[in-house]
Design an enzyme around this catalytic site. Sequence first.
Site, PDB file in Angstrom:
ATOM      1  N   LYS A 226     -29.590  27.715  12.135  1.00 14.90           N
ATOM      2  CA  LYS A 226     -29.230  27.262  13.476  1.00 14.90           C
ATOM      3  C   LYS A 226     -29.758  28.191  14.568  1.00 14.90           C
ATOM      4  O   LYS A 226     -30.186  29.313  14.326  1.00 14.90           O
ATOM      5  CB  LYS A 226     -27.714  27.069  13.575  1.00 14.90           C
ATOM      6  CG  LYS A 226     -27.287  25.832  12.797  1.00 14.90           C
ATOM      7  CD  LYS A 226     -25.867  25.406  13.072  1.00 14.90           C
ATOM      8  CE  LYS A 226     -25.602  24.062  12.389  1.00 14.90           C
ATOM      9  NZ  LYS A 226     -24.205  23.634  12.527  1.00 14.90           N
ATOM     10  N   ARG A 267     -22.756  25.404   3.970  1.00 18.10           N
ATOM     11  CA  ARG A 267     -23.744  24.309   3.954  1.00 18.10           C
ATOM     12  C   ARG A 267     -25.100  24.884   4.335  1.00 18.10           C
ATOM     13  O   ARG A 267     -25.270  25.419   5.432  1.00 18.10           O
ATOM     14  CB  ARG A 267     -23.311  23.224   4.939  1.00 18.10           C
ATOM     15  CG  ARG A 267     -24.218  22.009   5.024  1.00 18.10           C
ATOM     16  CD  ARG A 267     -23.685  21.056   6.090  1.00 18.10           C
ATOM     17  NE  ARG A 267     -24.470  19.824   6.194  1.00 18.10           N
ATOM     18  CZ  ARG A 267     -25.587  19.696   6.911  1.00 18.10           C
ATOM     19  NH1 ARG A 267     -26.046  20.739   7.601  1.00 18.10           N
ATOM     20  NH2 ARG A 267     -26.228  18.537   6.946  1.00 18.10           N
TER      21      ARG A 267
END
Length: 288
Positions: A226, A267
């Site tokens: 991210k 994840r």
Amino acid sequence: MSKQTGRRRHLAGLTAWDRCAVMGVVNVTPDSFSDGGRFFDTTAAIKHGLDLVSEGADLVDVGGESTRPGATRVDEDEELRRVVPVVRGLASEGVTVSVDTMRASVAEQALAAGAALVNDVSGGLADPRMIPVVADAGAPFVVMHWRGLLEGGNVRGTYTDVVTEVVDELHARVEAVLDGGIALDRIVVDPGLGFSKDAEHDLVLLAHLDRLLALGHPLLVAASRKRFLGRVLAGRPEATPPPARERDAATAAVSALAAHAGAWAVRVHQVRATADAVRVARAVEGAR
């Protein structure tokens, strides 16, 4: 409350791993921020999911709609076409499959095709039918902190106290999900790193995972590749962050921290390094 071993809570209906689980990501999309287009056809997506399992993934999250900032939504038929055959193919191979969707129809058909878990980044807010569908199926459900679709950029990413506000908003959403009929021991919470949050918000949330765990539910941490990791790795505000696929070592570092804190699962796109990280975290925990 979910079954708990030490500090780690487990989810009813799924394997009770003795460590933080690894959720591998299969994006059946042409426009994911990380790997869009690489696994866009059904055969490639199924193979990728099986490869992730061979590298150490405990479950695989299949999604057919990008949630990157600025992404536009695909139509329902297209999402179904992308997702359901991949879920069916992986489930037929014995893979524990999570379906990443905001649509009740996709969740319903994916569960019928063998999915074991529904991962809805809107926590059921995007589609009013989602909670009844999941409740009727008796499936586990991921409730992510969400303040709206990210079309047009970051949505309401303003906080006075990001940890308190995220915890409070997640608590309120969990209560609504419980009222909708989903069982207490089948709820996972996710702080929604990168969703209506800037890099500083994401880092503060990671520094206070204990506050999120205090909600009393298994915790999913989805930090993989991210933007905030890119900002950390860039070092200086004016420096260019490395591209998404060069953030896997940083992702594994977050995975180790999350596992050590007591997260139920992480994840990730690149599984092998994180699979090693969570096993090391478990070994250290066991040596106490």
